[in-house]
Design a protein around this motif. Sequence first.
Motif, PDB file in Angstrom:
ATOM      1  N   LEU A   9     -17.151  54.275   6.318  1.00 44.67           N
ATOM      2  CA  LEU A   9     -16.073  54.503   5.361  1.00 44.67           C
ATOM      3  C   LEU A   9     -14.917  53.568   5.697  1.00 44.67           C
ATOM      4  N   HIS A  10     -14.217  53.098   4.663  1.00 41.12           N
ATOM      5  CA  HIS A  10     -13.064  52.232   4.898  1.00 41.12           C
ATOM      6  C   HIS A  10     -11.793  53.075   4.897  1.00 41.12           C
ATOM      7  N   LEU A  11     -11.092  53.041   6.020  1.00 40.13           N
ATOM      8  CA  LEU A  11      -9.924  53.904   6.181  1.00 40.13           C
ATOM      9  C   LEU A  11      -8.710  53.400   5.400  1.00 40.13           C
ATOM     10  N   ILE A  12      -8.095  54.317   4.657  1.00 41.02           N
ATOM     11  CA  ILE A  12      -6.797  54.056   4.027  1.00 41.02           C
ATOM     12  C   ILE A  12      -5.818  55.014   4.688  1.00 41.02           C
ATOM     13  N   PHE A  13      -4.807  54.471   5.324  1.00 43.31           N
ATOM     14  CA  PHE A  13      -3.871  55.315   6.055  1.00 43.31           C
ATOM     15  C   PHE A  13      -2.553  55.407   5.288  1.00 43.31           C
ATOM     16  N   ALA A  14      -2.139  56.631   5.000  1.00 41.61           N
ATOM     17  CA  ALA A  14      -0.859  56.823   4.305  1.00 41.61           C
ATOM     18  C   ALA A  14       0.235  57.024   5.352  1.00 41.61           C
ATOM     19  N   LEU A  15       1.187  56.095   5.369  1.00 47.06           N
ATOM     20  CA  LEU A  15       2.285  56.128   6.342  1.00 47.06           C
ATOM     21  C   LEU A  15       3.399  57.053   5.863  1.00 47.06           C
ATOM     22  N   ASN A  16       4.152  57.552   6.813  1.00 47.38           N
ATOM     23  CA  ASN A  16       5.285  58.424   6.540  1.00 47.38           C
ATOM     24  C   ASN A  16       6.396  57.631   5.830  1.00 47.38           C
ATOM     25  N   ALA A  17       6.753  58.075   4.625  1.00 53.03           N
ATOM     26  CA  ALA A  17       7.794  57.377   3.854  1.00 53.03           C
ATOM     27  C   ALA A  17       9.140  58.076   3.960  1.00 53.03           C
ATOM     28  N   LEU A  18       9.148  59.202   4.658  1.00 50.55           N
ATOM     29  CA  LEU A  18      10.386  59.989   4.667  1.00 50.55           C
ATOM     30  C   LEU A  18      11.315  59.685   5.838  1.00 50.55           C
ATOM     31  N   ARG A  19      10.986  58.681   6.596  1.00 50.47           N
ATOM     32  CA  ARG A  19      11.924  58.252   7.642  1.00 50.47           C
ATOM     33  C   ARG A  19      12.884  57.289   6.959  1.00 50.47           C
ATOM     34  N   ARG A  20      14.103  57.729   6.822  1.00 52.34           N
ATOM     35  CA  ARG A  20      15.050  56.993   5.973  1.00 52.34           C
ATOM     36  C   ARG A  20      16.304  56.613   6.743  1.00 52.34           C
ATOM     37  N   ASN A  21      16.850  55.486   6.392  1.00 50.75           N
ATOM     38  CA  ASN A  21      18.146  55.047   6.922  1.00 50.75           C
ATOM     39  C   ASN A  21      19.265  55.749   6.141  1.00 50.75           C
ATOM     40  N   PRO A  22      20.483  55.698   6.650  1.00 53.59           N
ATOM     41  CA  PRO A  22      21.591  56.358   5.941  1.00 53.59           C
ATOM     42  C   PRO A  22      21.743  55.889   4.485  1.00 53.59           C
ATOM     43  N   ASN A  23      21.420  54.630   4.188  1.00 51.92           N
ATOM     44  CA  ASN A  23      21.549  54.162   2.798  1.00 51.92           C
ATOM     45  C   ASN A  23      20.280  54.434   1.983  1.00 51.92           C
ATOM     46  N   ASN A  24      19.417  55.290   2.498  1.00 51.99           N
ATOM     47  CA  ASN A  24      18.196  55.760   1.819  1.00 51.99           C
ATOM     48  C   ASN A  24      17.054  54.747   1.780  1.00 51.99           C
ATOM     49  N   SER A  25      17.212  53.618   2.449  1.00 55.39           N
ATOM     50  CA  SER A  25      16.059  52.706   2.520  1.00 55.39           C
ATOM     51  C   SER A  25      15.111  53.228   3.610  1.00 55.39           C
ATOM     52  N   TRP A  26      13.874  52.777   3.544  1.00 56.75           N
ATOM     53  CA  TRP A  26      12.850  53.258   4.469  1.00 56.75           C
ATOM     54  C   TRP A  26      13.101  52.709   5.874  1.00 56.75           C
ATOM     55  N   ASN A  27      13.057  53.595   6.874  1.00 54.81           N
ATOM     56  CA  ASN A  27      13.135  53.152   8.268  1.00 54.81           C
ATOM     57  C   ASN A  27      11.706  52.952   8.776  1.00 54.81           C
TER      58      ASN A  27
END
Length: 549
Positions: free
Chosen positions: A219-237
């Motif tokens: 099987l080919h793995l697709i990994f979903a990364l955590n998108a909820l780590r955010r900087n104060p200006n709401n961009s992704w950390n």
Amino acid sequence: MRVLCAFPEAMPSSNSRPPSCLAPVALFLALLLHLSLSSQAGDRRPLPVDRAPGLKEKTLILLDVSTKNPVRTVNENFLSLQLDPSIIHDGWLDFLSSKRLVTLARGLSPAFLRFGGKRTDFLQFQNLRNPAKSRGGPGPDYYLKNYEDDIVRSDVALDKQKGCKIAQHPDVMLELQREKAAQMHLVLLKEQFSNTYSNLILTARSLDKLYNFADCSGLHLIFALNALRRNPNNSWNSSSALSLLKYSASKKYNISWELGNEPNNYRTMHGRAVNGSQLGKDYIQLKSLLQPIRIYSRASLYGPNIGRPRKNVIALLDGFMKVAGSTVDAVTWQHCYIDGRVVKVMDFLKTRLLDTLSDQIRKIQKVVNTYTPGKKIWLEGVVTTSAGGTNNLSDSYAAGFLWLNTLGMLANQGIDVVIRHSFFDHGYNHLVDQNFNPLPDYWLSLLYKRLIGPKVLAVHVAGLQRKPRPGRVIRDKLRIYAHCTNHHNHNYVRGSITLFIINLHRSRKKIKLAGTLRDKLVHQYLLQPYGQEGLKSKTQRYQCSGITQ
Ligand SMILES: *[C@@H]1O[C@H](CO)[C@@H](O)[C@H](O)[C@H]1NC(C)=O
Ligand SMILES: *[C@@H]1O[C@H](CO)[C@@H](O)[C@H](O)[C@H]1NC(C)=O
Ligand SMILES: *[C@@H]1O[C@H](CO)[C@@H](O)[C@H](O)[C@H]1NC(C)=O
Ligand SMILES: *[C@@H]1O[C@H](CO)[C@@H](O)[C@H](O)[C@H]1NC(C)=O
Ligand SMILES: *[C@@H]1O[C@H](CO)[C@@H](O)[C@H](O)[C@H]1NC(C)=O
């Protein structure tokens, strides 16, 4: 379980084929026929077939298939699988090396394995090779943690062909694990109902185990990364994601990527909304992280994995596509067939339920085609019922009607990949249960994989011999799909066709193959519930027969 009638036995060998089939463009036919024999299955309701005289005569349906050009061509991995990060929580991740699980997963390869779900955005990667041993008194956790090391030292047999790690776990360990998982299941359910999730640590070793499972299983793995780590200006950390990427690159893990799960839910789950254009920018940032890593410079990226396309969700998709439409290799959304409506097995046979996706597909296609015409669309995380499913319902034979129809309908409408939630986990939506026994949907998926290729053909119902009685929908309750037969299946020559038919009627229906399909050799695969429980059955009878028309 008497399901897997070996294909080679079911197929006549080439020298026993009737002469008419020795022609170079021989057309074979496999029928995957679902009959809802609820009468013989212990359903207490009176059966219209025997009681109503007008219905005694069977409706005859003439069927033809257009073989000139496929109407669609879907992905080779069309039927794919998901594993939920909750398996870190309940401990099953440590048992993915189980020989039985790997063998069952191999049956469904080639496929994608998406590691993602509600807990995706609570995953924290920690590059710890030797997590602290579990201390404290005796209990499943204590023994399991300490046992884990023993597996690595002594029990792992190296699969010489692929260098993957496969273990045979003693029954007593599996018993302990089931006990632990049952306790954890309650915790997981509580989180799901309150929609508040605790953080989950993914160690480097857990990632190794996950990758080992995917790799061993083809099987080919697709990994979903955590998108909820955010900087104060709401961009992704991205700092945590970057350490995961660096680790997996150092191990040369071939992985495709996603960022986040159901971003439209972030406000309710996390109190922090992320809009489409912001998420689009985050995807571009992820792409720029991947590019300098040699093994990931051309890695695929999928997203944004939105939920049911209500108005605000469509707005999110729109904002995302505007910014990152060209960054993703496929646009993804996910669907849970709604819960409240499925409370008994007969609910799985409701045409309204079966058709819920049509409308969603149109909405998604409209947005995608505005920004990136022709971009592939995937449906991820399909579950038949929510909150982990229901015992004796979502794991029953009856759930197969919904699953098989989903596959047929989505391929027909040009959806490139369908990812089933889940291959294996707690709850009852899985294909394989916690005793490592495959459930009816597993066998259905296996048969689908073996017989059905990516080319979708148009079906023509040439005519009904008798007019249907007013108020009776014949065709709506008879779902008919046709594909070119999977050309990796060497029991069939190229040019073979596989039809699959789902009969939602309570009676038998008669089907006559006409036009191109006339006078061809037919292999019929008939799937019926097995045993006293009828549609609730967790086993099914599977008959194969050859018919020459
Ligand atoms: C991102 O997160 C990491 C780890 O939590 C933290 O050390 C770092 O300061 C954050 N970066 C920014 C720009 O906030
Ligand atoms: C948001 O904050 C991060 C980290 O503080 C910074 O790198 C980034 O440039 C900021 N983005 C915008 C649009 O200001
Ligand atoms: C990674 O996997 C993809 C999908 O299976 C495949 O197409 C690609 O060739 C693989 N890449 C490497 C470097 O093996
Ligand atoms: C999206 O969110 C970002 C960051 O929170 C914000 O700067 C931007 O104005 C928002 N865009 C829209 C269209 O609302
Ligand atoms: C599910 O079915 C089995 C077998 O019929 C039965 O023993 C069990 O009690 C049922 N469980 C539930 C929750 O209905």
